[in-house]
Design a protein around this motif. Structure first.
Motif, PDB file in Angstrom:
ATOM      1  N   GLU A 181       0.819  -1.217   0.000  1.00 43.35           N
ATOM      2  CA  GLU A 181       0.000   0.000   0.000  1.00 43.35           C
ATOM      3  C   GLU A 181       0.852   1.267   0.000  1.00 43.35           C
ATOM      4  O   GLU A 181       0.610   2.199  -0.774  1.00 43.35           O
ATOM      5  N   GLU A 182       1.859   1.304   0.850  1.00 40.15           N
ATOM      6  CA  GLU A 182       2.683   2.512   0.922  1.00 40.15           C
ATOM      7  C   GLU A 182       3.534   2.692  -0.344  1.00 40.15           C
ATOM      8  O   GLU A 182       3.958   3.799  -0.673  1.00 40.15           O
ATOM      9  N   VAL A 212       9.908 -13.151  -5.352  1.00 44.02           N
ATOM     10  CA  VAL A 212       8.527 -12.740  -5.583  1.00 44.02           C
ATOM     11  C   VAL A 212       7.925 -12.361  -4.240  1.00 44.02           C
ATOM     12  O   VAL A 212       7.393 -13.186  -3.511  1.00 44.02           O
ATOM     13  N   CYS A 213       8.033 -11.089  -3.910  1.00 49.26           N
ATOM     14  CA  CYS A 213       7.562 -10.583  -2.625  1.00 49.26           C
ATOM     15  C   CYS A 213       6.929  -9.219  -2.856  1.00 49.26           C
ATOM     16  O   CYS A 213       7.139  -8.605  -3.904  1.00 49.26           O
ATOM     17  N   PRO A 214       6.133  -8.726  -1.909  1.00 48.36           N
ATOM     18  CA  PRO A 214       5.534  -7.400  -2.089  1.00 48.36           C
ATOM     19  C   PRO A 214       6.585  -6.330  -2.334  1.00 48.36           C
ATOM     20  O   PRO A 214       7.645  -6.311  -1.701  1.00 48.36           O
ATOM     21  N   ILE A 215       6.299  -5.433  -3.277  1.00 48.64           N
ATOM     22  CA  ILE A 215       7.193  -4.329  -3.578  1.00 48.64           C
ATOM     23  C   ILE A 215       6.917  -3.219  -2.573  1.00 48.64           C
ATOM     24  O   ILE A 215       5.782  -2.755  -2.429  1.00 48.64           O
ATOM     25  N   THR A 216       7.944  -2.765  -1.880  1.00 52.53           N
ATOM     26  CA  THR A 216       7.782  -1.798  -0.804  1.00 52.53           C
ATOM     27  C   THR A 216       8.077  -0.379  -1.283  1.00 52.53           C
ATOM     28  O   THR A 216       8.624  -0.159  -2.375  1.00 52.53           O
ATOM     29  N   ALA A 217       7.739   0.572  -0.425  1.00 53.12           N
ATOM     30  CA  ALA A 217       8.063   1.968  -0.715  1.00 53.12           C
ATOM     31  C   ALA A 217       9.576   2.143  -0.832  1.00 53.12           C
ATOM     32  O   ALA A 217      10.054   2.919  -1.673  1.00 53.12           O
ATOM     33  N   ALA A 218      10.333   1.424  -0.010  1.00 48.88           N
ATOM     34  CA  ALA A 218      11.793   1.508  -0.085  1.00 48.88           C
ATOM     35  C   ALA A 218      12.301   1.017  -1.437  1.00 48.88           C
ATOM     36  O   ALA A 218      13.247   1.577  -1.997  1.00 48.88           O
ATOM     37  N   ASP A 219      11.686  -0.043  -1.974  1.00 46.32           N
ATOM     38  CA  ASP A 219      12.062  -0.533  -3.298  1.00 46.32           C
ATOM     39  C   ASP A 219      11.831   0.535  -4.362  1.00 46.32           C
ATOM     40  O   ASP A 219      12.668   0.746  -5.248  1.00 46.32           O
ATOM     41  N   ILE A 220      10.682   1.202  -4.280  1.00 47.45           N
ATOM     42  CA  ILE A 220      10.352   2.245  -5.251  1.00 47.45           C
ATOM     43  C   ILE A 220      11.330   3.416  -5.150  1.00 47.45           C
ATOM     44  O   ILE A 220      11.839   3.923  -6.157  1.00 47.45           O
ATOM     45  N   GLU A 221      11.595   3.844  -3.937  1.00 44.36           N
ATOM     46  CA  GLU A 221      12.483   4.996  -3.733  1.00 44.36           C
ATOM     47  C   GLU A 221      13.906   4.694  -4.205  1.00 44.36           C
ATOM     48  O   GLU A 221      14.560   5.540  -4.831  1.00 44.36           O
TER      49      GLU A 221
END
Length: 238
Positions: A181-182, A212-221
């Protein structure tokens, strides 16, 4: 497809060299492309001209190429041209051409655009004109019925998330990673609502995503930082 884990608790390992954000050909993209209503009206022959406006990276050329693909599949003779910087467009209209697809028309002066539209009108050639600013007045003045599609930066997180996860699902089916979500809010901030930049960030995410794991806000940043570095290196090398 499903990937087997080595045991019940180990994560699914991302397949090598399988980045869902690799550029898609028009034919591949056609399987998931969502058509604007006015573009479908143009394809149905209801309009003389489709005018497509938007910022860089928002999907103008993608739509033009999808129209080209669809018309070519039906056997309609089409010609594509992109106006170069400086506006010196060299456009040849074959005698049998039915549709002219012209990109970056905002580079044309009003006088040159008027002359081009007059040529198209005389040749009874329908057209798609794509650029960064509105030119409906000139198009209507030339006697064309015109449909209008405007691509604007995305402001709704759910819309951007749907586009992002659609590309993942296209490659992995139901087994691909999802945005936490974030991460959706982080993607909206990092991309500034620009579709091309969001997809480029997605590419960087998958270059570094090991499982294959949830993509986090840290991944995006982190991906956005990597992208900006790559773009800066590219600019320096030119």
């Amino acid at each position: 497809m499903r990937w087997a884990a080595t045991n019940e608790t180990s994560p699914l390992v991302m397949p090598p060299s399988h980045n869902p954000f690799e550029p898609l050909s028009p034919a591949s993209l056609a399987r998931i492309y969502e058509w604007p209503a006015e573009a479908l009206r143009f394809l149905a022959g209801e309009l003389d001209c489709l005018h497509v406006v938007g910022d860089c990276g928002m999907g103008k050329t993608t739509l033009v190429r999808q129209i080209e693909r669809r018309l070519t599949e039906t056997g309609a003779p089409v010609v594509y041209a992109c106006v170069p910087l400086g506006g010196a467009l060299q456009l040849t209209l074959p005698p049998d051409v039915l549709v002219a697809l012209i990109d970056e028309t905002d580079r044309l002066s009003r006088r040159t655009l008027a002359g081009l539209l007059a040529r198209l009108r005389e040749a009874r050639c329908r057209c798609v004109l794509a650029g960064h600013r509105r030119q409906q007045r000139e198009i209507r003045r030339a006697g064309f019925t015109v449909g209008y599609v405007e691509f604007v930066p995305i402001t709704e997180p759910r819309v951007l998330r749907a586009i992002f996860e659609q590309r993942i699902a296209f490659a992995f089916g139901d087994d691909g990673p999802r945005l936490a979500e974030e991460a959706t809010q982080a993607l909206l901030r990092a991309s500034r609502g620009n579709i091309e930049r969001a997809l480029q960030i997605g590419y960087e995410v998958f270059e570094d995503l090991p499982t294959v794991c949830p993509i986090t806000a840290a991944d995006i940043e982190a991906a956005a930082v990597s992208l900006d570095r790559a773009l800066a290196r590219g600019a320096e090398s030119r």
